[in-house]
Design a protein around this motif. Structure first.
Motif, PDB file in Angstrom:
ATOM      1  N   LEU A 349       1.362  -1.266   0.056  1.00 15.80           N
ATOM      2  CA  LEU A 349       0.212  -0.400   0.004  1.00 15.80           C
ATOM      3  C   LEU A 349       0.478   0.980   0.135  1.00 15.80           C
ATOM      4  CD1 LEU A 349      -2.782  -1.162   2.336  1.00 15.80           C
ATOM      5  CD2 LEU A 349      -2.762  -0.777  -0.475  1.00 15.80           C
ATOM      6  N   CYS A 350       1.678   1.802   0.585  1.00 17.08           N
ATOM      7  CA  CYS A 350       2.913   2.422   0.836  1.00 17.08           C
ATOM      8  C   CYS A 350       3.688   2.553  -0.396  1.00 17.08           C
ATOM      9  CB  CYS A 350       4.096   2.516   1.440  1.00 17.08           C
ATOM     10  SG  CYS A 350       2.979   2.538   3.679  1.00 17.08           S
ATOM     11  N   SER A 351       3.336   1.647  -1.151  1.00 12.70           N
ATOM     12  CA  SER A 351       4.097   1.651  -2.356  1.00 12.70           C
ATOM     13  C   SER A 351       3.322   2.350  -3.673  1.00 12.70           C
ATOM     14  CB  SER A 351       4.810   0.822  -3.205  1.00 12.70           C
ATOM     15  OG  SER A 351       6.018  -0.161  -2.325  1.00 12.70           O
ATOM     16  N   THR A 352       2.672   2.217  -3.535  1.00 10.54           N
ATOM     17  CA  THR A 352       0.972   2.899  -4.455  1.00 10.54           C
ATOM     18  C   THR A 352       1.991   4.103  -4.333  1.00 10.54           C
ATOM     19  OG1 THR A 352      -0.518   3.207  -2.431  1.00 10.54           O
ATOM     20  CG2 THR A 352      -0.684   1.214  -3.973  1.00 10.54           C
ATOM     21  N   ILE A 353       1.709   4.538  -3.427  1.00 14.19           N
ATOM     22  CA  ILE A 353       1.990   6.767  -3.939  1.00 14.19           C
ATOM     23  C   ILE A 353       3.279   7.238  -5.022  1.00 14.19           C
ATOM     24  CG2 ILE A 353       4.187   6.737  -2.002  1.00 14.19           C
ATOM     25  CD1 ILE A 353       2.937   9.367  -1.320  1.00 14.19           C
ATOM     26  N   PHE A 354       4.365   5.737  -5.627  1.00 12.85           N
ATOM     27  CA  PHE A 354       4.771   5.935  -7.079  1.00 12.85           C
ATOM     28  C   PHE A 354       3.875   6.195  -7.632  1.00 12.85           C
ATOM     29  CE2 PHE A 354       7.596   4.324  -3.557  1.00 12.85           C
ATOM     30  CZ  PHE A 354       8.822   5.584  -2.756  1.00 12.85           C
ATOM     31  N   VAL A 355       2.710   5.560  -7.648  1.00 14.41           N
ATOM     32  CA  VAL A 355       2.630   4.596  -8.467  1.00 14.41           C
ATOM     33  C   VAL A 355       1.738   5.984  -8.935  1.00 14.41           C
ATOM     34  CG1 VAL A 355       1.228   3.661 -10.477  1.00 14.41           C
ATOM     35  CG2 VAL A 355       2.791   2.550  -8.653  1.00 14.41           C
ATOM     36  N   GLU A 356       1.195   6.702  -8.316  1.00 14.84           N
ATOM     37  CA  GLU A 356       0.461   7.716  -8.327  1.00 14.84           C
ATOM     38  C   GLU A 356       0.514   9.099  -8.861  1.00 14.84           C
ATOM     39  OE1 GLU A 356      -3.367   7.928  -8.606  1.00 14.84           O
ATOM     40  OE2 GLU A 356      -3.731   6.242  -7.433  1.00 14.84           O
ATOM     41  N   LEU A 357       2.108   9.594  -8.071  1.00 19.07           N
ATOM     42  CA  LEU A 357       2.746  10.442  -7.876  1.00 19.07           C
ATOM     43  C   LEU A 357       3.321  10.779  -9.462  1.00 19.07           C
ATOM     44  CD1 LEU A 357       3.194  11.609  -4.491  1.00 19.07           C
ATOM     45  CD2 LEU A 357       1.549  12.860  -5.730  1.00 19.07           C
ATOM     46  N   PHE A 358       4.051   9.194  -9.514  1.00 22.10           N
ATOM     47  CA  PHE A 358       4.652   9.874 -10.852  1.00 22.10           C
ATOM     48  C   PHE A 358       4.385   8.440 -11.844  1.00 22.10           C
ATOM     49  CE2 PHE A 358       7.468  10.148  -6.452  1.00 22.10           C
ATOM     50  CZ  PHE A 358       7.564  10.934  -6.331  1.00 22.10           C
TER      51      PHE A 358
END
Length: 507
Positions: A349-358
């Motif tokens: 779940l914490c890794s999803t922020i990289f997909v959403e932002l970048f």
């Protein structure tokens, strides 16, 4: 600048002014809804869209059932410990089915809120009571199977729900179909008998013995003719000082009532520091798991792709999530399996922020976002599968249902926040707003995973029968180097000492 009539320039909630400019106006004549996925939903029937106040009301309608789940988890513990598992189970299924049917004909948000609240009460009480009944019938070696099989039924139910929703696509028809299934299942209740452990804990020994002998006969087991059962309150270990006063106290109604109160009052676990810490830690596990689990479930429709496909994948991830503890919890133990599941959820779940932002704006990495979300769902579902069984194994028979109910209630407090967590992207209009719910969920899963390592292991132990057994188990909380079998051995040996001190053989 694109034309105001171009497809990518339309707004969902505003009407083009039609005067050659890009000005817009409100849709005073009502709205036209896309019916490619649903014929109608409750919000679309009432035009509860394009208004922040109405959208918050829709969120509270979802929350109403979760509030019912909270109350049902708490009430089921009190009622089933007092009146028995079977009558509470029957009543819960009736409430769930009848309230669901009534909500199918509701046309205003207020009656709908109340009826969905009652559905939540019945649903939570049914599941919690069913789980405890299953665990109480099974010995230590096969308990993991009883604890997880009921979760398989839940996951298959979700898969079935996706199929029914795909075929019906109208919320009233869907509601009627699901509620009818709930009422139909009551016809199978004649297969269920009352829990012998509960009967023994309430002093109804003749009924318990009759059920045990019937089960032994079915299984081809020979029981001694002089089998004598005793309530757990008579197995409390005695100190030398207490033994000297035993003869005078044995016939005292006041002493007997005090022992019974100690064994059946859940608040007694807070009178000891170690059992209190164990209980509060378990409450934290439930709170985080429920918040993250329901947050992911409610936001599955926000994931890119067809809503029925993502919902099916979400249900399939849930099924896989229950296979994991079934395969590992009986080998690695409850604690390692639970903590590992939480860490998997946190990492995904914490890794999803990289997909959403970048990630690319064209959605080229949507598949990766869905994959990470499903891995997070597998992890949190696996933890959910373990925590039910783990909780039931930590507390003694007199309060076991109440312990599971109160722990579930702590979790349901987290579910009250889940609708707002899932809808956070509606109120934070940016890519960070889309990533924030998953990031918060991942950080909470990491916190719970770390603190779960402080809880005692229960693999292979006998179910605690008395408050003293519960205290002994909690005393091993920080002794991570000791094999869990040693804890169970000490509890079992002490139970044998207690039995010998009374001169009888206990069940």
């Amino acid at each position: 600048m694109c034309s105001a009539w171009a497809a990518d320039c339309f707004e969902a909630c505003r009407l083009n002014g039609g005067n050659g400019t890009n000005s817009t106006t409100g849709c005073s004549a009502g709205f036209v809804f896309d019916k490619s996925e649903f014929i109608d939903t409750f919000p679309s029937e009432l035009n509860y869209v394009c208004d922040s106040g109405k959208e918050v009301l829709v969120t509270t309608l979802v929350q109403s059932q979760l509030i019912g789940v909270l109350i049902g988890a708490w009430m089921s513990g009190i009622l089933s410990d007092r009146f028995g598992r079977k009558p509470v189970l029957i009543g819960s299924m009736l409430i769930m089915g009848l309230s669901g049917l009534a909500s199918s004909v509701s046309s205003d948000p207020y009656s709908f809120w109340v009826l969905r609240f009652l559905v939540g009460v019945g649903c939570s009480s049914t599941f919690t009571t069913s789980f405890v009944v299953g665990v109480e019938f099974i010995g230590p070696q096969a308990r993991i199977h009883a604890g997880i099989v009921i979760e398989y039924a839940y996951a298959f139910g979700l898969i079935l729900l996706v199929g029914i929703a795909y075929l019906l696509r109208y919320w009233r028809w869907l509601n009627i179909a699901v509620s009818a299934l709930s009422l139909f299942s009551i016809l199978l209740i004649w297969l269920l008998v009352e829990s012998p452990r509960w009967l023994i804990s309430r002093g109804r020994l003749a009924e318990a013995e009759a059920l045990i002998r019937k089960a032994a006969k079915v299984n081809g087991v020979e029981l001694p003719t002089d089998l004598e059962l005793r309530p757990p309150s008579e197995n409390v270990s005695k100190t030398p000082d207490s033994e000297s006063a035993d003869d005078s106290d044995r016939s005292s109604p006041t002493s007997s009532a005090a022992d019974s109160s100690e064994q059946t009052s859940f608040l007694r676990v807070f009178t000891n520091r170690q059992t209190a810490l164990m209980t509060m830690n378990m409450f934290l596990q439930w709170w985080v798991i429920a918040l993250v689990y329901y947050g992911l479930s409610l936001s599955s429709g926000n994931l890119p792709g067809d809503i029925y496909l993502t919902s099916f994948l979400n249900a399939l991830a849930e099924l896989i999530g229950y296979v994991v503890p079934h395969a590992l919890a009986g080998r690695l133990g409850r604690r390692v399996t639970h903590a590992g599941s939480m860490f998997l959820a946190a990492a995904a779940l914490c890794s999803t922020i990289f997909v959403e932002l970048f990630g690319p704006a064209d959605g080229g990495l949507d598949w990766l976002l869905v994959t990470l979300a499903m891995l997070g769902k597998i992890g949190i579902t696996s933890a959910f599968g373990v925590v039910f069984l783990w909780t039931a194994e930590m507390f003694h028979t007199g309060v076991r249902q109440m312990a599971v109910g109160c722990s579930s209630t702590a979790g349901r407090v987290g579910t009250l926040l889940a609708p707002f967590l899932a809808d956070m992207r509606k109120f934070i209009a940016s890519s960070f707003g889309a990533a924030l719910p998953l990031l918060i969920s991942g950080c909470l899963a990491l916190l719970a995973g770390l603190t779960s390592l402080l809880l005692p292991e229960t693999l292979g132990i006998e179910l605690p029968e008395t408050l003293e057994d519960c205290r002994r188990l909690a005393a091993w909380r920080s002794r991570a180097t000791v094999e869990p079998q040693d804890v169970g051995k000490e509890i079992k040996e002490q139970q044998a000492v207690d039995e010998n001190a009374n001169g009888d053989s206990a069940f």
